[in-house]
Design a protein around this motif. Structure first.
Motif, PDB file in Angstrom:
ATOM      1  N   UNK A   1       0.831  -1.213   0.000  1.00  0.00           N
ATOM      2  CA  UNK A   1       0.000   0.000   0.000  1.00  0.00           C
ATOM      3  C   UNK A   1       0.863   1.260   0.000  1.00  0.00           C
TER       4      UNK A   1
ATOM      5  N   UNK B   1       0.264   5.191  -2.287  1.00  0.00           N
ATOM      6  CA  UNK B   1      -0.149   6.418  -1.596  1.00  0.00           C
ATOM      7  C   UNK B   1      -1.650   6.534  -1.383  1.00  0.00           C
TER       8      UNK B   1
ATOM      9  N   UNK C   1      -5.141   4.982  -3.234  1.00  0.00           N
ATOM     10  CA  UNK C   1      -5.904   3.977  -2.485  1.00  0.00           C
ATOM     11  C   UNK C   1      -7.383   4.355  -2.432  1.00  0.00           C
TER      12      UNK C   1
ATOM     13  N   UNK D   1      -3.103   1.767   8.100  1.00  0.00           N
ATOM     14  CA  UNK D   1      -2.478   0.626   7.424  1.00  0.00           C
ATOM     15  C   UNK D   1      -0.981   0.561   7.696  1.00  0.00           C
TER      16      UNK D   1
ATOM     17  N   UNK E   1       1.921  13.448   2.192  1.00  0.00           N
ATOM     18  CA  UNK E   1       1.255  12.165   1.997  1.00  0.00           C
ATOM     19  C   UNK E   1       1.382  11.361   3.274  1.00  0.00           C
ATOM     20  N   UNK E   2       0.311  10.619   3.608  1.00  0.00           N
ATOM     21  CA  UNK E   2       0.343   9.848   4.846  1.00  0.00           C
ATOM     22  C   UNK E   2       1.132   8.558   4.685  1.00  0.00           C
ATOM     23  N   UNK E   3       1.706   8.325   3.503  1.00  0.00           N
ATOM     24  CA  UNK E   3       2.569   7.155   3.323  1.00  0.00           C
ATOM     25  C   UNK E   3       3.965   7.599   2.924  1.00  0.00           C
TER      26      UNK E   3
END
Lengths: 334, 334
Positions: free
Chosen positions: A4, A8, A12, A97, B332-334
């Motif tokens: 995942x 980003x 998603x 996640x 970005x949260x990732x």
């Protein structure tokens, strides 16, 4: 299969939108904006509930298929709506996640959630996706509707009311025990599959909650997400009564009893304290007994069993033939 | 002070109920049942949004006062409602708590959440409490109302529209940088307090979102929770346009500029990509410019600045006097 973290947050969200499809016409704005917008159903009140599934508290990724995690996250909230007499309309899904989660598992979580949503009428209208530095966290908000006269609350019971439960109890706890004991789930006998399914893909009593609510047969209701003991305690406390449960009357699941016979575990304990059965507990005036049974007959495949009564005297007791003991307090999340 | 694990889930729920007090009359059933039940506001649509604050992703317990965690959890969702033109009515709070969290911190989280709820009209009607094996997770669902004609969506912009932002940008990111750099937050100069407050206790543009929505001056809106670059990209993508932002026009927060001067950091980057400013970005037809300015004048203390425009040609660009470069994609949260 990529993780995942490789695609980003926005990608998603797009992936979820594509898998879920177009919402019904009463949804003015679904997945992808800052918030979702939808019409209420005329003549109803809004019913909202939120629940968390947390890795290593409520499930283990090693044991539980990703699709079942999605299913169970929504099932938990649908059970709460059913306990109010409400039917589901919309749902929000908030995911935290771990970066290494595969896109395959991500898709499966969404599919498990959305397909239960589809059969139950809970349209996925929005949510949130973020990174978790630790466990996978699946947070669900479900929004339903109910007519004012059909609302079932915990606090409506009165001394003298009879207590009824739907279905059988202890099956989910037995399923969990099977997984805990098994070195390899593929070695579990086919006879185990009923309890495993109850644990992994619980089917909340959606229809039964609505039908009994409409019938106005029940004065109070809770769902049994934390076991019968907790449910009875909650209902009695909210109603300002005591309660007595007849141990011999509890509809312990046959698969649970069978599995327990080969172990040192007590299936009665599973029914009382195991939780996750997602059955409903009703408090019903004796005058309404026939109305309750008639309502439940309109729910195919649902059984109903009288297990005790609310009392004037304080305390919540389990009656086992010749003696009474205090009813334990059920599963606690701490 | 005892820990949350010492008193258990039900006692914690009772604690929340006691702190929050009695709900308004349109809430038929608040905290403590399987779900909450409330009436919609006549003539409005429901607006729902959900957000997560996760320890070590969105905050650090070492830096952030527990009360501010509760405040920020709700502020994030209120900002989403404001971006739709909606006003808040109800909120749900889902907590996953490390067992060692003190009751004092638990109470402070609730108080921070509930007191912002009180001033903003978001009544805490329910939620969920469970154990976390890892980070503290605070999940919020906010429910608001909006008239159909006042809804602002991301997708409404057209080429030629002007882009406006409320307030100043980069302050929250500067506040975060201050905390990251400081060995002891008590050593921070008083001049730092503005940026710290923007990071720790953001004040979403609740009133401004509703007033501009009602005025129908804006064709589209997003909140800037993930920075100006992300907001412009989201709005342009949803509207099917390109966009150009004028770097010189961006209202960078004065405190952020001042702080950056003493470091090697670029306050423009904070404004573009830092996020958490919780300001609003509007797309406005030039014909509606006066209507927008008139609407914002009705919001005391809120400034508004034109920062760019939507374009027919694809791409999202930052114009810096003599050159154009692609606008980054924000936090970005990732």
């Amino acid at each position: 299969m990529p993780r995942v973290s490789a695609i980003g947050e926005h990608a998603l969200v797009e992936r979820v939108r594509a898998r879920v499809g177009a919402p019904p016409s009463w949804v003015a704005l679904g997945i992808g904006d800052d918030a979702a917008v939808f019409e209420s159903e005329r003549g109803t009140l809004n019913v909202v509930t939120t629940d968390s599934l947390i890795e290593d508290v409520h499930f283990r990724r090693r044991w539980t298929a990703a699709r079942d995690i999605g299913h169970k996250a929504l099932a938990t909230s649908l059970s709460d709506l059913a306990a109010m007499g409400a039917w589901p309309r919309a749902a929000l899904l908030s995911l935290a996640l771990p970066a290494e989660l595969s896109l395959e598992d991500f898709d499966a979580i969404i599919d498990g959630f959305a397909s239960l949503g589809q059969v139950s009428g809970a349209t996925l209208v929005g949510g949130n996706i973020t990174r978790s530095p630790g466990p996978l966290v699946v947070d669900t908000t479900a929004i339903g509707a109910v007519k004012r006269r059909s609302i079932m609350r915990r606090a409506g019971g009165r001394a003298g009311d009879e207590l009824y439960v739907t279905g059988t109890l202890g099956a989910a706890a037995a399923g969990l025990a099977m997984l805990t004991d098994a070195t390899d789930r593929n070695e579990l006998s086919p006879a185990a599959s009923g309890c495993l399914a109850r644990y992994e893909r619980p089917q909340p009593q959606r229809r039964c909650g609505v039908v009994v609510g409409r019938s106005r047969a029940a004065r109070a209701c809770v769902d049994l997400s934390d076991g019968l003991a907790d449910g009875v305690r909650q209902l009695a406390a909210a109603s300002g009564t005591g309660a007595i449960v007849d141990a011999a009357a509890i509809p312990i699941d046959a698969g649970a009893t069978q599995w327990a016979a080969g172990t040192s575990q007590d299936p009665l304990e599973w029914a009382l304290s195991g939780g996750e059965d997602y059955e409903l507990l009703f408090a019903v005036s004796p005058r309404k007994r026939r109305a309750l049974l008639a309502a439940v007959r309109r729910c195919p495949g649902v059984s109903i069993t009288r297990v005790g009564r609310l009392t004037t005297e304080a305390g919540v007791w389990l009656e086992t033939g010749h003696e009474r003991r205090p009813l334990g307090s059920g599963f606690s999340h701490f």
